[in-house]
Design a protein around this motif. Structure first.
Motif, PDB file in Angstrom:
ATOM      1  N   CYS A   1       0.740  -1.162  -0.150  1.00  0.00           N
ATOM      2  CA  CYS A   1       0.120  -0.118  -0.082  1.00  0.00           C
ATOM      3  C   CYS A   1       0.867   1.098  -0.017  1.00  0.00           C
ATOM      4  CB  CYS A   1      -0.932  -0.025   1.201  1.00  0.00           C
ATOM      5  SG  CYS A   1      -1.740   1.558   1.568  1.00  0.00           S
TER       6      CYS A   1
ATOM      7  N   CYS B   1      -3.136   5.439   4.799  1.00  0.00           N
ATOM      8  CA  CYS B   1      -3.997   4.283   5.268  1.00  0.00           C
ATOM      9  C   CYS B   1      -2.946   3.043   6.017  1.00  0.00           C
ATOM     10  CB  CYS B   1      -4.229   3.575   3.825  1.00  0.00           C
ATOM     11  SG  CYS B   1      -4.954   2.063   3.693  1.00  0.00           S
ATOM     12  N   CYS B   2      -1.760   3.081   5.596  1.00  0.00           N
ATOM     13  CA  CYS B   2      -1.024   1.847   5.991  1.00  0.00           C
ATOM     14  C   CYS B   2       0.363   2.524   6.580  1.00  0.00           C
ATOM     15  CB  CYS B   2      -0.715   0.827   4.975  1.00  0.00           C
ATOM     16  SG  CYS B   2      -2.031  -0.325   4.861  1.00  0.00           S
TER      17      CYS B   2
ATOM     18  N   HIS C   1      -7.674  -1.445   5.534  1.00  0.00           N
ATOM     19  CA  HIS C   1      -6.818  -1.386   4.336  1.00  0.00           C
ATOM     20  C   HIS C   1      -7.766  -1.554   2.908  1.00  0.00           C
ATOM     21  CE1 HIS C   1      -3.934  -1.630   1.111  1.00  0.00           C
ATOM     22  NE2 HIS C   1      -4.276  -2.917   0.925  1.00  0.00           N
TER      23      HIS C   1
ATOM     24  N   THR D   1      -8.832   1.270   0.234  1.00  0.00           N
ATOM     25  CA  THR D   1      -8.047   1.109  -1.133  1.00  0.00           C
ATOM     26  C   THR D   1      -9.281   1.031  -2.056  1.00  0.00           C
ATOM     27  OG1 THR D   1      -6.565   0.075   0.004  1.00  0.00           O
ATOM     28  CG2 THR D   1      -6.407   0.018  -2.491  1.00  0.00           C
TER      29      THR D   1
HETATM   30 ZN   LIG Z   1      -3.137   0.350   3.177  1.00  0.00          ZN
END
Ligand SMILES: [Zn+2]
Length: 410
Positions: free
Chosen positions: A313, A318-319, A333, A337
Motif C-alpha cells: 500500500c 492508510c498503512c 486497508h 483502498t
Molecule cells: Zn493501506
C-alpha cells in the motif's frame, strides 16, 4: 457518483465503526465522502449484530439488509443461523411451494417487517436464484417483487426499493436470452419505481478461470439493465466491480477481504448438512491485483524484498507502517483502498479514459502475477495467482473502447 457497497461480516463491527467515523474518508479522498457509501448486511448478521446497522445510522450511511432468500432453494443445517430467521427454513423448498401466492405473501410480509426492524433504509424484496429465462424461478422473482410493493403500499411503508436480480450468468447473460430474462424482470422492477436495481450474475469473479466470453457476457448483461436508466449496482462483484463502474455501472458490492466473487450455487451448497461451513477469514487486499489473496500469499509477497514495493500500500495515511499495517489492519486497508480506487475512476471525466485505465491495470496485473507466481513457487507456497480473468477483463475493455471508436466514426 458511483457507490461502494460494503457487505460487513459478523466480526467487522469495529472496522465498520472506524471507517464510518466522521472524517475517516476526508483524509484519503479528494472530496469529502464516506469510505462506505452503503452498508450491506446478511439478514442473519443484521440480527446477530444490531450494532452494525446502528453505527451506519449514526453516520448517516444507508443500510441494506440482504434477505438471502436464495437459501430457500437448498437444504441447510438445522443449526444454520439463516434458517432460524423468521422467514428462514432449513428444508429445501421446490418451485411449486415458492410460487404459491399465499406463501409469497407471507414471505414478503416477514421479510419486509424484518428489514424494517433491523434499521434498513431501503427494502430489498425477497428473491430467488434464477437459472434461465424458462426457469419457473423467474416468475417467482417477479411475483415477489410485485407482492413486496403491494405489501409496502398497504402498510404505509414509505422506504425505497432496491430489487435484486440474482441469476445464472451462463444462461441469463447471453444476448439471445435478454428479452425473456433480464428485460422481463427489469420491466416489472422499473414499474415499481426502485431507487436502484442490484444485479448478481453468477458465477463470476474468478481470476483463474474466467474467460473472455464470460466476462464480456457479464459486462454486456449488466450494461443492458443500465440502459433502462435506473441506477444499477453490481452485487457480489468485488473483482470486476471497478471495471463495471468504469463501464458505466453505478456501484458495486463486495465483502471486506472476502466474498469478492459471485458463486451462488456454492454459497447455497456450503450451508448443506454435513458441510463444515464458516469459511476462511479475510484475506489481504493487494491493490495491483484488485482483489484479496490468502494470508499466506499476501504475507509471502509483502515479505519479499523485490515484490514488496510492487504490491504494498503506497498510501501512508492508510498503512503508516507499510506492509505490517496492511497485514494487521487488512480490513481497514481493503475498504480504504477500494474507496480510493472508485474515487480515481470517478475523477476521470471520460468513459474512454476510465476503460483505458482498467485495461492498463489488468495488463499490468498479468505481468505482476507471473512474477508473483515465481516468488510463491520459490517460497513453496502451493497457491498461484490466476491470470486468465485479468486477460479477459483487459480484452473486454479493449472491445468497449473499439466499439466507442466505431460509434464515433459512424
Ligand atoms: Zn493501506
Amino acid at each position: 457518483m458511483p457507490e461502494l457497497l460494503i457487505r460487513s461480516g459478523a466480526n467487522d463491527h469495529e472496522v465498520v465503526r472506524d471507517l464510518l467515523a466522521p472524517g475517516a474518508g476526508s483524509v484519503l479522498l479528494p472530496r469529502a465522502r464516506p469510505l462506505i457509501d452503503r452498508l450491506v448486511l446478511d439478514a442473519h448478521v443484521a440480527a446477530a449484530r444490531p450494532e452494525l446497522a446502528e453505527s451506519a445510522r449514526d453516520a448517516g450511511v444507508p443500510v441494506l439488509v440482504d434477505p438471502l432468500t436464495i437459501y430457500l432453494q437448498g437444504e441447510l443445517r438445522e443449526a444454520d443461523r439463516w434458517s432460524r430467521l423468521p422467514f428462514g427454513e432449513a428444508r429445501k423448498l421446490d418451485a411449486a411451494e415458492l410460487a404459491n401466492p399465499f406463501y409469497v405473501q407471507k414471505l414478503v410480509a416477514e421479510v419486509v417487517e424484518f428489514e424494517v426492524g433491523q434499521g434498513a433504509t431501503a427494502i430489498v424484496p425477497p428473491y430467488p436464484y434464477v437459472t434461465s429465462p424458462d426457469d419457473p424461478h423467474l416468475d417467482i422473482a417477479i411475483a415477489m417483487l410485485r407482492a413486496t410493493s403491494r405489501h409496502m403500499a398497504r402498510n404505509g411503508i414509505a422506504l425505497p426499493l432496491v430489487p435484486v436480480l440474482c441469476a445464472q450468468l451462463q444462461r441469463m447473460g447471453p444476448e439471445k436470452s435478454w428479452r425473456e430474462g433480464l428485460d422481463r424482470f427489469a420491466a416489472v422492477a422499473l414499474d415499481l419505481g426502485p431507487e436502484a436495481l442490484a444485479v448478481c450474475l453468477s458465477p463470476a469473479g474468478s481470476p483463474r478461470t474466467d474467460s473472455y466470453n464470460k466476462v464480456l457476457r457479464l459486462f454486456a448483461a449488466t450494461r443492458r439493465l443500465k440502459q433502462s436508466g435506473v441506477r444499477v449496482f453490481a452485487w457480489r462483484q468485488g473483482f470486476y466491480g471497478p471495471g463495471l463502474v468504469a463501464a458505466g455501472i453505478d456501484g458495486y458490492e463486495t465483502g471486506i477481504g472476502t466474498k469478492e466473487q459471485a458463486n451462488l450455487a456454492s454459497a447455497i451448497g456450503s450451508r448443506k448438512p454435513g458441510k463444515k461451513g464458516g469459511g476462511s477469514g479475510p484475506g489481504i487486499y493487494l491493490e495491483p491485483f484488485g482483489r484479496s489473496v490468502t494470508s499466506r500469499v499476501g504475507e509471502t509477497l509483502l515479505g519479499h524484498r523485490s515484490m514488496r514495493p510492487k504490491v504494498m500500500c503506497d498510501d501512508e495515511r492508510c498503512c503508516p507502517n507499510g506492509a505490517a499495517s496492511t497485514i494487521d489492519q487488512r480490513r481497514h486497508h481493503a475498504v480504504r483502498t477500494r474507496s480510493r480506487q472508485l474515487a480515481t475512476i470517478e475523477n476521470q471525466p471520460h468513459t474512454r479514459w476510465r476503460l483505458h485505465q482498467v485495461e492498463k491495470e489488468s495488463r499490468a496485473a498479468v505481468d505482476l502475477a507471473v512474477q508473483a507466481n515465481a516468488v510463491l513457487k520459490e517460497a513453496k507456497v502451493p497457491e498461484q495467482i490466476g491470470t486468465r480473468g485479468y486477460e479477459a477483463l483487459a480484452g473486454v475493455m479493449d472491445f468497449f473502447l473499439a466499439s466507442m471508436e466505431e460509434a464515433r466514426a459512424a
